[in-house]
Design a protein around this motif. Structure first.
Motif, short mmCIF file in Angstrom:
data_model
loop_
_atom_site.label_atom_id
_atom_site.label_comp_id
_atom_site.label_asym_id
_atom_site.label_seq_id
_atom_site.Cartn_x
_atom_site.Cartn_y
_atom_site.Cartn_z
N GLU A 312 -3.36 11.81 5.10
CA GLU A 312 -4.68 11.48 4.57
C GLU A 312 -4.70 11.52 3.04
N ALA A 313 -4.15 12.59 2.48
CA ALA A 313 -4.13 12.71 1.02
C ALA A 313 -3.24 11.65 0.39
N ILE A 314 -2.10 11.39 1.02
CA ILE A 314 -1.16 10.41 0.46
C ILE A 314 -1.77 9.01 0.48
N LEU A 315 -2.39 8.64 1.60
CA LEU A 315 -2.95 7.29 1.72
C LEU A 315 -4.13 7.11 0.75
N THR A 316 -4.93 8.15 0.59
CA THR A 316 -6.04 8.06 -0.36
C THR A 316 -5.51 7.83 -1.77
N ALA A 317 -4.46 8.56 -2.13
CA ALA A 317 -3.89 8.41 -3.47
C ALA A 317 -3.25 7.04 -3.65
N LEU A 318 -2.56 6.55 -2.62
CA LEU A 318 -1.93 5.23 -2.71
C LEU A 318 -2.98 4.14 -2.89
N HIS A 319 -4.05 4.24 -2.16
CA HIS A 319 -5.10 3.23 -2.29
C HIS A 319 -5.75 3.30 -3.67
N ARG A 320 -6.07 4.51 -4.11
CA ARG A 320 -6.68 4.66 -5.44
C ARG A 320 -5.74 4.16 -6.52
N GLY A 321 -4.43 4.29 -6.28
CA GLY A 321 -3.45 3.85 -7.26
C GLY A 321 -3.05 2.40 -7.12
N ASN A 322 -3.76 1.64 -6.29
CA ASN A 322 -3.44 0.22 -6.09
C ASN A 322 -1.97 0.02 -5.76
N ALA A 323 -1.44 0.90 -4.91
CA ALA A 323 -0.02 0.84 -4.56
C ALA A 323 0.19 -0.01 -3.32
N PHE A 324 -0.54 -1.13 -3.21
CA PHE A 324 -0.37 -2.10 -2.13
C PHE A 324 -0.69 -1.52 -0.77
N VAL A 325 -1.56 -0.54 -0.75
CA VAL A 325 -2.12 0.00 0.49
C VAL A 325 -3.61 -0.32 0.47
N GLU A 326 -4.06 -1.14 1.43
CA GLU A 326 -5.43 -1.63 1.44
C GLU A 326 -6.29 -0.77 2.37
N ASP A 327 -7.46 -0.39 1.89
CA ASP A 327 -8.42 0.38 2.68
C ASP A 327 -9.29 -0.61 3.46
N LEU A 328 -9.20 -0.58 4.80
CA LEU A 328 -9.97 -1.48 5.64
C LEU A 328 -11.33 -0.91 6.02
#
Length: 898
Positions: A312-328
């Motif tokens: 959860e923490a990793i995905l939140t950070a990746l999305h906030r960092g525009n690291a090509f992880v999209e929040d649906l």
């Protein structure tokens, strides 16, 4: 007075940074735009709002085009812009502010020498910031400051200092942050105050039209559909589009390359691995590689794949960092498509053999979470066919193989099933696949294997006092009723349906509620076998439950099928209008949900063809029959085959081809029991052929031998007896018709005309006129013309007498002579069939037909699937009463639709 930690050189501009090194001019210069840069007016217009707000944030992923956008905008200003590209290697606030002051001076911002410059790279005095804010606030025109790559500034102290200067400079500064991540500033305050401009990843994405222009700048003149496909794959990512364009330019066939390029073997892969993956911690890299096997994922699912609890923490950070992880939304994420492709290739290199295990874990988690469709896909990818087939059967979802909603996908998925996989569930799935293709022998073999295995499981469960495999048994009973329908076995269908009804109580109610298609299919199969057996009212009861039942895409095909059968029952009873309405409603069901074609068993078109024959609209009848033949439904049962044969035979009879009609009426239907109505209508065709050849006695005997009491056959026999010169025998047959008979106008009008002909033979003109008038009244409501054509030459002069002439005029006979505009009214045969209103999408498809585009080209041009385009084409053909593309275009021009 200059305070400690600051220095003032002898000139207005310090010569070195706090570490004594010269300032790097490249960090202070606005980046140059490449020759292939595409200026996008919509983004520039949005960025112009930066002149009206103190803070602007351009936030996007690596390679999203942020820097070039800001540089293009800055280069078009009528005043200098202070530009600073930040660096991760800066040694603290002192170095940051030294460079920012140098950027201001390089942009000719009038700063007094006494403002100072940090001497310590690690710190800056508050008074320097106060003096800077004061000086900026006193400027006549606000200074524009662009901080590029601001995501490299990770020191909270610098963010606090920047917010201090921004706040106290008031309207003297316009700060633009170009960043990959959410900056460490109180953005919520700026949003509440309405003094922030934001441009984010979604807005930075290229549109298909922009992508086509960008490709053109790279020397690639490609159609918009190719650009559309590339945009879908790259999500409009600027760097991906540019890298793909550069690579495609070096290939002999750029269009094919852009359609099929392997992302993991391109410069795109190098960019994403270096700029995104390798910047992450080992734990984050491991999570990204593992979730790459998923189309979408939640933190809990990611944890199931990693075996950790930090997703959860990793995905939140990746999305906030525009690291090509999209929040649906709703805690669901997905990877950028190209990033996912590259990560999967990297996973196979780093961890050979791990991918099937990841799919297996995902399938189990998704199954527990109630997400069956995704669980099946991952189970198949893992090669675990017992789990995959078991999930489908235990979830009571085997009906989805027949409903059109996911039938193609499921059929394709299970076509890869390992032949060595053996379990009751795998046998049931194999049986369903074979039966859906009308492969009865193979389907029944698999079904019997499954039933034997299930019986053994049930015995073992009973011995252990445990619940048996109720869902699997109910699935087997569904297949049993389908097999009974396909073989014309009403007793087997009744037995299977009765057992299924008793078994429903042993199945969790939520499963039945989740899969209404299973109940709908059971009833549709039962109703069809009852219809074949001639139990029309019992068939109507079962089919009506489906037609009037749960409305939704999962039950659309059973409802279409049931409406078609109900239409056939109405037709057999002589109610043409009711039959036409139900048949039209049946066709509309599949169109409404854009279900794949051909769908169902295709009875509705056959009913419409038969109705058109009785109305004398022979061209329309031919069009419906041709459309039904072209559709070639995947499944065929005796009802469908008999309906096709009889509709064809009646059309041939109406055209006077008795020999062909006799041949067409014998379809060679294979069924365990004979159908009384199919026998009766076959005999009617043969009887009409005998009458046409002058053999009325043979015609009468054929119908006399038909089993059961069928009003339509009694009327046909009466007509033959009358032709044989025995009017009393004919009237006796008609008098014997039961008053409670549900016969509609198609039967009663024929009976009235037989009585009228008998009265004519016995010299009773008053009775003739009365009976013909009654027949005309009943027939006019249904536009029923065929019985009058069958009646023979005695009727023509009768219709030409008053008041019968008025009753027949305009719909059965030409209008009486009158003004020129009303003369020459077309005969029913010459009238164009009624055309239903085309939908907007159907008109789009029709216009592309006119441009001679293929189905695949239409699909690409309209961004639709090929199956959806085929559905629209079928609907267009039906509504225009044609069965070929050229005919559709010609007919549309006649109607001025093109």
């Amino acid at each position: 007075m200059v305070r400690s930690g600051e220095r003032v050189t002898g000139s207005a501009v310090p010569g070195a940074d706090p570490q004594g090194d010269p300032f790097l001019p490249t960090r202070l210069a606005v980046p140059a735009r490449p020759a292939t840069f595409l200026r996008r007016r919509r983004l520039l217009d949005h960025l112009d709002q930066a002149l009206d707000t103190p803070l602007t944030v351009v936030n996007g992923a690596a390679g999203a085009g942020k820097t070039l956008l800001a540089a293009d905008w800055a280069g078009r200003r009528d005043r200098p812009v202070a530009w600073l590209t930040t660096e991760a290697g800066d040694q603290g606030p002192g170095m940051f502010w030294a460079y920012l002051l140098q950027a201001l001076r390089a942009a000719d911002v009038p700063l007094p020498p006494g403002i100072g410059c940090p001497a310590d790279a690690g710190r800056v005095d508050r008074t320097l910031l106060t003096r800077l804010a004061t000086e900026l606030g006193a400027l006549e025109r606000p200074v524009i400051v662009v901080l590029d790559e601001y995501d490299r500034v990770t020191d909270p102290e610098i963010a606090d200092q920047l917010e201090f200067v921004l706040h106290h400079a008031a309207s003297g500064v316009r700060l633009i942050l170009v960043t990959r991540t959410e900056p460490l500033l109180p953005l919520h305050r700026h949003r509440t105050a309405g003094d922030i401009t934001e441009i984010r990843n979604a807005e930075l994405a290229f549109t298909p039209e922009e992508a086509a222009v960008l490709l053109d700048l790279h020397g690639l003149r490609l159609p918009v559909p190719v650009a559309q496909a590339l945009v879908e794959r790259t999500r409009g990512w600027a760097a991906g589009l540019r890298l793909c364009a550069l690579a495609a330019r070096e290939t002999p066939d750029p269009e094919t390359y852009l359609k099929r390029f392997e992302a993991e073997r391109t410069a795109v892969a190098d960019f994403l691995l270096a700029e995104v993956l390798e910047r992450q911690t080992p734990e984050t890299q491991d999570l990204l590689l593992r979730v790459s096997v998923l189309e979408r994922f939640r933190p809990e699912l990611a944890d199931a794949l990693t075996g950790r609890a930090d997703a959860e923490a990793i995905l939140t950070a990746l999305h906030r960092g525009n690291a090509f992880v999209e929040d649906l939304g709703h805690a669901w994420y997905r990877l950028h498509p190209l990033f996912g492709e590259i990560l999967r290739a990297h996973l196979r290199m780093r961890h050979p053999g791990l991918e099937p295990e990841l799919h297996r874990r995902a399938a189990q988690w998704l199954r527990r979470s109630g997400m069956l469709a995704e669980a099946l896909g991952h189970g198949a990818a893992a090669g675990d066919w017992e789990f995959t087939a078991g999930a489908l059967v235990d979830d009571l979802a085997i009906g989805q193989l027949f409903t059109g909603l996911r039938s193609d996908d499921l059929t394709d998925l299970f076509s890869r099933m390992d032949p060595e996989a053996t379990s009751p569930a795998t046998d049931l799935v194999r049986a369903a696949r074979e039966l859906s293709r009308c492969e009865l022998d193979r389907g029944l073999t698999h079904l019997r294997h499954a039933e034997r295995s299930l019986a053994g499981e049930e015995d073992r469960a009973e011995a252990r006092d445990e619940p048996g495999p109720a869902a699997a048994r109910l699935s087997a009973l569904l297949l049993e009723t389908l097999a009974a329908r396909l073989t014309g076995s009403p007793d087997r269908a009744e037995q299977a349906a009765g057992t299924a009804e008793r078994l429903r109580d042993q199945v969790p109610a939520d499963l039945l509620d989740r899969h209404p298609e299973l109940t709908a299919l059971l009833l549709a199969h039962l109703g069809s076998t009852r219809l074949w057996a001639g139990h029309l009212e019992e068939a109507r009861a079962a089919l009506s439950l489906v037609a009037e039942g749960t409305d939704g895409v999962s039950t659309a095909l059973p409802r279409e099928d049931s409406l078609g059968r109900l239409a056939l029952i109405d037709y057999l009873d002589g109610w043409l209008g009711r039959a036409e309405r139900k048949a039209t409603a049946a066709l509309t069901v599949a169109e409404r949900y854009s279900l794949p074609q051909p769908s169902g068993f295709g009875v509705a078109r056959l009913v419409l063809a038969a109705v058109a024959v009785d109305r004398g609209e022979l061209r329309l009848a031919r069009a419906h029959l041709d459309a039904a033949a072209e559709a070639r439904p995947a499944m065929r049962d005796p009802v469908t085959e008999a309906g096709r044969a009889l509709a064809t035979a009646r059309l041939l009879l109406a055209r006077g081809d008795t020999r062909a009609a006799l041949a067409a009426a014998e379809p060679g239907v294979t069924a365990d029991v004979a159908s009384p109505w199919a026998q009766g209508h076959t005999a009617l065709v043969a009887s009409a052929a005998h009458l046409a050849r002058g053999r009325p006695e043979a015609a009468a005997e054929l119908l006399h031998a038909v089993p059961g009491h069928q009003p339509v056959c009694a009327v046909g026999e009466a007509r033959a007896r009358l032709a044989a010169g025995t009017p009393l025998a004919a009237l006796e047959l008609l008098d014997g018709l039961r008053p409670e008979s549900p016969a509609g106008p198609a039967v009663t009008v024929r009976a009235l005309l037989v009585r009228a002909e008998a009265a004519h033979a016995m010299g009773d003109p008053a009775a003739v006129r009365r009976l013909v008038a009654q027949a005309l009244h009943e027939a006019r409501r249904e536009r029923l013309r065929r019985p009058f054509a069958e009646a023979g030459g005695w009727l023509r002069p009768v219709l030409d007498t008053a008041p019968l002439r008025g009753l027949a005029a305009g719909w059965l006979t030409p209008e009486p002579a009158g003004p020129p505009a009303r003369t020459g009214s077309p005969r029913p045969e010459d009238r164009p069939p009624v055309v239903e209103e085309l939908s907007g999408r159907e008109r789009d498809v029709l216009r592309r037909l006119d441009r001679m585009m293929s189905t695949e080209e239409i699909a690409a041009d309209l961004c639709l699937s090929v199956n959806t385009v085929k559905t629209h084409l079928k609907s267009v053909f039906r509504k225009l009463a044609v069965n070929r593309r050229n005919d559709a275009v010609r007919r549309a021009r006649e109607l001025r639709l093109l």
